[in-house]
Design an enzyme around this catalytic site. Sequence first.
Site, PDB file in Angstrom:
ATOM      1  N   HIS A 271     -36.682  41.380 -23.927  1.00  0.00           N
ATOM      2  CA  HIS A 271     -35.442  40.589 -24.439  1.00  0.00           C
ATOM      3  C   HIS A 271     -34.847  42.097 -24.437  1.00  0.00           C
ATOM      4  O   HIS A 271     -33.899  41.125 -24.611  1.00  0.00           O
ATOM      5  CB  HIS A 271     -35.634  40.820 -25.673  1.00  0.00           C
ATOM      6  CG  HIS A 271     -37.048  38.778 -25.923  1.00  0.00           C
ATOM      7  ND1 HIS A 271     -36.370  37.414 -26.387  1.00  0.00           N
ATOM      8  CD2 HIS A 271     -38.286  38.901 -25.486  1.00  0.00           C
ATOM      9  CE1 HIS A 271     -37.613  36.947 -26.225  1.00  0.00           C
ATOM     10  NE2 HIS A 271     -38.580  37.961 -25.986  1.00  0.00           N
TER      11      HIS A 271
ATOM     12  N   ASP B 229     -26.344  45.684 -24.301  1.00  0.00           N
ATOM     13  CA  ASP B 229     -27.788  43.924 -25.225  1.00  0.00           C
ATOM     14  C   ASP B 229     -28.566  43.502 -23.927  1.00  0.00           C
ATOM     15  O   ASP B 229     -27.865  43.391 -22.858  1.00  0.00           O
ATOM     16  CB  ASP B 229     -26.188  43.412 -25.908  1.00  0.00           C
ATOM     17  CG  ASP B 229     -27.219  42.605 -26.908  1.00  0.00           C
ATOM     18  OD1 ASP B 229     -27.500  42.489 -27.511  1.00  0.00           O
ATOM     19  OD2 ASP B 229     -25.926  42.515 -28.329  1.00  0.00           O
TER      20      ASP B 229
END
Length: 494
Positions: A167, A379
Amino acid sequence: MSNPLLIVSNRLPIQIAKDHEDGWQIRPSSGGLVTALRPILKQYGGSWVGWPGDCGDAPVDELLGRLGKDLNCRFHGVGLSPELVEGFYYGFSNETLWPLFHDLLGHAKFERPKWLSYVESNRIFAEVLRNAVREDELVWVHDYQLILVGHYLRELGVHNKLAYFLHIPFPPPDIFARLPWRAEVLRALLAYDLVGFQVQRDLRNFTQCVRQFIREARVSVQRQISVIDLPGRRVRAGSFPISIDFKEFDSAARSQAVQDTAWYIHENFPEQQLALGVDRLDYTKGIAAKFLAFERALEKYPDLRGKISLIQLVVPSRQDIPEYAAWKQKLDELVGRINGRFDYRGWAPLHYMYRSVPRMELLGYYRASEICLVTSLKDGMNLVAKEYCAASVDDHGALVLSEFAGSAPQMREGALIVNPLDREATADAIHRAFHMSREERRDRMRRLRREVRRNDVFRWVRTFLDQVRPGEEVHTHTPVVTPAVRDESTAAGE
Ligand code: GDG
């Protein structure tokens, strides 16, 4: 997709709480992963393995059994001692892998005892899995806390198909090379049949690391999938940008309750535009950079003063790590300094809330805000950017988005893309968003909403699982370096 799924995540997607009247209660938590997988679990059945968290004296197994019946899913809790959680989760996962994978080497610690806790915890997960897994199940492991699980499953003789999704970002070779246990981590990733990353950037970094550090690997890069051939077996790697349940956000944002909440929020800021930030307290999210760019915008563009407020929601996170507490103090001081500098006639530019808000309120903030500022230094994806668009049902929102967020490639046509470390350019983007015409906002937001609607979380699951097709060869295990017994010779594999 017809094989039942066995999902593995660090935390089980559950919340256990004591209710004074009815005793212990259990309910599924509201994360994106559980939302995406619920329909698949309901239809095909499956299992979920993870750490239930610190549940005190709750009858965890009984509660898991109860919830499992409702969701057509068998839950298995992994027991970890507080010492292991400390070393594995707070330590190696969040003080080594997290900063390193976000290219923030200055924050990374490299401590062997914590690495060994990570090794041990991953091995415990694999043992629970070996006992839980059924023959036809596809095992899908999630995220950076559990990279070694696939390796240990193979070592325990599990021959099921194994898939993995990261992720967070994957770093480029020169950053990854700093990890003393780089060979073990990389080789463990190659124990899976399919390795998924958020975006092309991460897939490219991974394949470059494999080329550089795994001598016997042959990598062929195709459009979406890269194929890595190792002696006797094949690993596939791809990019699969995660998303949200667009329809659910869109319809919840249209509800009367959210509309009323949005109205109340905006009422407190008459004749102003609201800029919104929503981030976990984390140095990767660029919260300080956002504050400094906002300060610069107010300095450079006096027409903004008294006309815009930045509402920053900061969700408490990883509070047991000392660096996070220090980081919070730094933000508190920054807010005080900026507000002290510009405060006049009752207008304070920065409204900073350090707490988690209920989901309906969060949607109210999304809907009320004319601008959303996402300024991550790096991110994996950043779901806030997508949620903001899905909740902008009036098409009047403008998104300022960091080029280093995984969401940027998908959203670059509608968002104002910035380098958050370029304070001047980010300040200019805030000014530009403030003055953006109604038509331009509408056109940009419609594009963004179309993109998020089309590529929602259900498509993410489908696309990922389509790559693990049934009927392909189940590979035999080629021994990889055993992390617990690493010595100097492991470098020989590189
Ligand atoms: C990791 C990766 C990747 C936030 N405040 C509140 C609240 N939230 C929810 C948001 C959003 C989630 O938290 C944050 O998701 P992000 O994607 O922005 O970031 P991470 O937590 O770092 O997630 C990231 C993600 O995994 C998925 O793969 O995108 O890159 O770092 O859903 O809505 N929710 C509520 N109250 C709050 O105050 N209810």
